[in-house]
Design a protein around this motif. Structure first.
Motif, PDB file in Angstrom:
ATOM      1  N   PRO A 128      -5.801  -0.100   4.437  1.00 22.97           N
ATOM      2  CA  PRO A 128      -4.032  -0.465   4.715  1.00 22.97           C
ATOM      3  C   PRO A 128      -3.306   0.924   4.752  1.00 22.97           C
ATOM      4  N   PRO A 129      -2.525   0.970   5.608  1.00 25.99           N
ATOM      5  CA  PRO A 129      -1.734   2.212   5.892  1.00 25.99           C
ATOM      6  C   PRO A 129      -1.040   2.686   4.501  1.00 25.99           C
ATOM      7  N   GLY A 130      -1.131   3.681   3.990  1.00 29.25           N
ATOM      8  CA  GLY A 130      -0.603   4.362   3.058  1.00 29.25           C
ATOM      9  C   GLY A 130      -1.046   4.403   1.845  1.00 29.25           C
ATOM     10  N   GLN A 157      -5.803  12.334   3.992  1.00 33.89           N
ATOM     11  CA  GLN A 157      -5.931  12.136   5.283  1.00 33.89           C
ATOM     12  C   GLN A 157      -6.185  13.447   6.109  1.00 33.89           C
ATOM     13  N   ARG A 158      -5.341  14.338   5.839  1.00 35.50           N
ATOM     14  CA  ARG A 158      -5.311  15.523   6.627  1.00 35.50           C
ATOM     15  C   ARG A 158      -6.583  16.454   6.165  1.00 35.50           C
ATOM     16  N   PRO A 187       1.022  -1.135   0.120  1.00 39.21           N
ATOM     17  CA  PRO A 187       0.055  -0.127   0.042  1.00 39.21           C
ATOM     18  C   PRO A 187       0.793   1.347  -0.075  1.00 39.21           C
ATOM     19  N   SER A 188       2.265   1.287   0.453  1.00 41.03           N
ATOM     20  CA  SER A 188       2.798   2.241   0.454  1.00 41.03           C
ATOM     21  C   SER A 188       3.639   2.734  -0.716  1.00 41.03           C
ATOM     22  N   MET A 189       3.400   1.831  -1.789  1.00 40.61           N
ATOM     23  CA  MET A 189       3.982   1.967  -3.104  1.00 40.61           C
ATOM     24  C   MET A 189       2.870   1.926  -4.186  1.00 40.61           C
ATOM     25  N   VAL A 242     -12.894  17.756  11.832  1.00 39.35           N
ATOM     26  CA  VAL A 242     -12.894  18.752  12.816  1.00 39.35           C
ATOM     27  C   VAL A 242     -13.527  20.091  12.823  1.00 39.35           C
ATOM     28  N   ILE A 282      -9.329  14.672   7.989  1.00 46.83           N
ATOM     29  CA  ILE A 282      -9.530  15.042   9.653  1.00 46.83           C
ATOM     30  C   ILE A 282      -9.825  16.374   9.791  1.00 46.83           C
ATOM     31  N   GLN A 283      -9.292  17.241   9.013  1.00 47.81           N
ATOM     32  CA  GLN A 283      -9.691  18.855   9.147  1.00 47.81           C
ATOM     33  C   GLN A 283     -11.148  18.856   8.968  1.00 47.81           C
ATOM     34  N   THR A 300     -13.042  13.566  19.387  1.00 47.44           N
ATOM     35  CA  THR A 300     -11.631  13.345  18.933  1.00 47.44           C
ATOM     36  C   THR A 300     -11.657  12.724  17.495  1.00 47.44           C
ATOM     37  N   PRO A 301     -11.029  13.390  16.682  1.00 43.43           N
ATOM     38  CA  PRO A 301     -10.968  12.900  15.038  1.00 43.43           C
ATOM     39  C   PRO A 301     -10.143  11.509  15.154  1.00 43.43           C
ATOM     40  N   GLU A 359      -1.370  11.199   2.619  1.00 40.48           N
ATOM     41  CA  GLU A 359      -1.396  11.931   3.878  1.00 40.48           C
ATOM     42  C   GLU A 359      -2.058  13.246   3.425  1.00 40.48           C
ATOM     43  N   SER A 409      -9.730   6.308  11.084  1.00 41.58           N
ATOM     44  CA  SER A 409     -10.179   4.984  10.829  1.00 41.58           C
ATOM     45  C   SER A 409     -11.579   4.910  10.466  1.00 41.58           C
TER      46      SER A 409
END
Lengths: 428, 260
Positions: free
Chosen positions: A289-291, A298-299, A144-146, A306, A302-303, A317-318, A295, A321
């Motif tokens: 899966p992480p990645g 995700q940001r 997932p990271s690639m 929020v 989450i924002q 709490t944000p 980001e 998941s």
């Protein structure tokens, strides 16, 4: 506007207690639920339905790629598309698409898509999805990271393989090939139109705009849920100075046409509840899966949470998941109320789809007219009613815009004659 | 519990956190799955007798996005080698847990002089189809704490947003740690380390939480059998996969005794 008939090819005989007895329709769905002899009939019914949709005058027929999936029996959509290339004549073939990060080397996609384009006389739309986490990271084991880096590199390699005249060396981070020179080459120049299915990520919108690709929002949750995403897409297009040509976008919608709203509601309840109840029963442990989610996305998520929490004066709490964990309705009334499935008489469907198309500003409407365990007769009924009573009234919509993203096939007079298949003759 | 000294070293262009505390001979520690978003009691226990030095792995908390330029085993191994060198840990004793354990084992195998004595807590790196490790990346979010620690509250406290921390960036950093581990170990955790175990000459202590739900206990014997140097297996009662978090005093005592 364009009407595109989309098939997911769901396995239609998942048991009634599927949700209770099985953790997931995807990734680790048990092999004992799959009967190949029944699947023989399903595949043939599904392909009959797609050919029927082409005969009825839909602008395109669409298929897609899934792996280890009880609602998507097409690990290789190219097999389906190549068969359809022989059994249809003027309909565009939209493969939505090949998860290009999974092919090793990705020139395989360049080759197979070029084959389909040649066989069909230039009718291919080439879809390039990143692919779901379930398909790519779990069923196919991709890192997932690639995944996204591989996706972008595969895209660059495929486009270059389609367009570069001379044999070239590709010196990528993940793919290295000394001699890239695909045979055959696609009919469409410079290459078949590229369409990109995506979620709500700003990076994908910007990339589609930069590359001049069609962005498709393929959600199972209908126009109400899709409104915010498409609004975000058009806001971003405006911000970067692109026009509002509705053919920049595609959107997926489930539809059931009947004699009246109640008739349609009754007619399609079983199939819709089968789809939303059994087919979308995905274990959340395969959702993020992480990645897989960048980001930046995700940001933004989450924002967004929020901000929503702040607006509601909540102090929650944000958490990142939540993806894939949202409970969704599985009963027909809610399915219809939420707009997942549009049902009604032909005229009612016309009005609802006119609103969807203009509100979301989408010129390519992808329609799921077979869904869940719907049988061939009902799928054909739905398809025929839609083609005869809905499509003609909406086709003129957006006629003021040029569709630069549609296939450019060979002239009919120059195309091969494909003889009808006659089993009796073949047997002699 | 007092805070450690924090240094920053450069690895492949990424500023990388190195914690340092205590006095006496140096003892390095490489973190396990999820990394160390905050200083933990286990490290204080080690610092009571040793100069404990804790470099962050690439992509783990304190390691920025260092994982994003590492594409294969060689990249990872060289990055960690550079990290140990810049943290002043070459030739020192080295302890490591879980994900860090797989990398510490590589250091001892490939550069035998770089590790004096080795202590590995339930390291990744092997995979046995007949006795598979649990997939840490395919879990419902609320199950992770109980898989990592025997006492889930310990994991939750480790990962909770501290007062004053950036509530947007903090969860992203925790996800990043899981991504970094995935980048190195996806999909099975098998780095083919088994081939290199015979190259490990350092005396090696293998520590396993008795309630480890990630890494099967049988893997301890596979490590012990493969490593050329003298080995010993210690099981820690009441501990899960990250035994150093569940039972800091017992795990620290075992490591201090082994490396004394």
């Amino acid at each position: 506007m364009k009407f595109m008939w989309f098939h997911l090819m769901p396995y239609t005989e998942l048991p009634d207690d599927f949700r209770e007895k099985n953790p997931s329709v995807w990734v680790d769905i048990h092999s004992s639920l799959f009967d190949p002899r029944r699947a023989h009939h399903m595949y043939n019914d599904f392909m009959d339905e797609m050919e029927f949709a082409a005969e009825c005058g839909f602008d395109a027929i669409c298929c897609n790629e899934h792996h280890s999936n009880g609602y998507g029996l097409m690990p290789s959509p190219n097999l389906i598309a190549s068969s359809l290339a022989r059994r249809t004549t003027n309909t565009a073939l939209c493969v939505m698409g090949n998860s290009i990060a999974l092919y090793n080397p990705p020139t395989r996609v360049a080759e197979e898509f070029a084959m389909i384009d040649c066989i069909s006389g230039g009718r291919l739309i080439a879809g390039f999805p990143v692919g779901s986490p379930m398909d790519t990271c779990y069923a196919f084991g991709q890192n997932p990271s690639m995944l996204r880096e591989r996706y972008h590199e595969a895209h660059d390699l495929i486009v270059k393989a389609w367009t570069e005249k001379d044999t070239f060396a590709f010196n990528g981070r993940y793919n290295q090939q000394r001699y890239v020179n695909i045979w055959p080459r696609p009919i469409q120049r410079p290459h078949p139109p590229i369409w990109v299915p995506g979620g709500g990520s700003v990076e994908t919108w910007q990339w589609c705009a930069e590359m001049d690709y069609v962005y498709c929002y393929l959600s199972y949750y209908g126009f109400k849920a899709g409104r915010a995403t498409m609004q975000g897409f058009w806001d971003e297009m405006a911000r970067i100075g692109k026009d509002r040509n509705p053919y920049r976008a595609g959107f997926l919608q489930f539809v059931g046409v009947g004699e009246s709203r109640q008739h349609a509601f009754d007619l399609y309840s079983e199939a819709a509840e089968y789809f939303y109840g059994r087919c979308l029963h995905v274990d959340p442990r395969f959702a993020s899966p992480p990645g897989y989610t960048t980001e930046a996305t995700q940001r933004a998520g989450i924002q967004g949470m929020v901000q929503r929490a702040a607006a509601n004066s909540a102090s929650a709490t944000p958490s990142a998941s939540r993806i894939g964990n949202t409970p969704r309705p599985t009963e027909m009334k809610q399915i219809v109320d939420e707009g997942y499935v549009i049902v009604g008489s032909a005229d009612e469907v016309v009005e609802q789809l006119r609103e969807v198309a203009t509100d979301l500003n989408v010129g390519h409407l992808m329609l799921l007219l077979q869904f869940g365990n719907m049988g061939k007769d009902l799928a054909k009924y739905n398809t025929k009613l839609f083609a005869e009573k809905v499509m003609p009234k909406l086709h003129p919509l957006f006629s003021e815009w040029e569709n630069r993203w549609w296939p450019q096939p060979m002239e009919n007079t120059q195309r091969a004659e494909v003889p009808a298949y006659l089993p009796k003759v073949a047997a002699e | 519990m007092s805070e450690p000294e924090t240094l920053t070293v450069d690895v492949n262009g990424f500023p990388t956190r190195v914690w340092r505390k205590g006095s006496g001979p140096k003892l390095g520690f490489l973190a396990g799955f999820g990394g160390l978003p905050r200083w933990v009691p286990f490290l204080d226990k080690l610092a009571e007798q040793r100069t404990v030095i804790v470099p962050s792995l690439p992509g783990f908390p304190g390691g920025e996005r260092g994982h994003s330029v590492l594409d294969n085993q060689l990249d990872w191994v060289l990055a960690v080698r550079e990290l140990l060198a810049k943290a002043g840990l070459v030739g020192a004793d080295l302890a490591a847990s879980s994900v860090g354990g797989a990398l510490a084992a590589e250091m001892a195998a490939i550069w035998p002089d770089s590790v004096k004595k080795l202590a590995l807590i339930a390291p990744f790196g092997l995979f046995d189809e007949a006795d598979p490790a649990t997939d840490p990346w395919a879990q419902r979010a609320d199950n992770v704490a109980g898989l990592m620690c025997a006492d889930p509250e310990i994991w939750k406290a480790l990962k909770a947003v501290p007062d004053g921390a950036n509530s947007v960036e903090w969860p992203i950093e925790q996800t990043r740690a899981n991504e970094a581990a995935a980048r190195y170990l996806w999909p099975l955790g098998n780095t083919k380390l088994e081939k290199r175990l015979p190259m490990i000459k350092a005396p090696t202590l293998l520590i396993w939480g008795e309630q480890d739900q990630i890494m099967p206990r049988g893997y301890a014997e596979r490590f012990a059998k493969g490593i050329s140097g003298p080995t010993r297996v210690r099981t820690i009662a009441g501990a899960g996969h990250l035994a150093e978090l569940d039972r800091p005093a017992e795990v620290a005592a075992a490591i201090l005794e082994w490396t004394a």
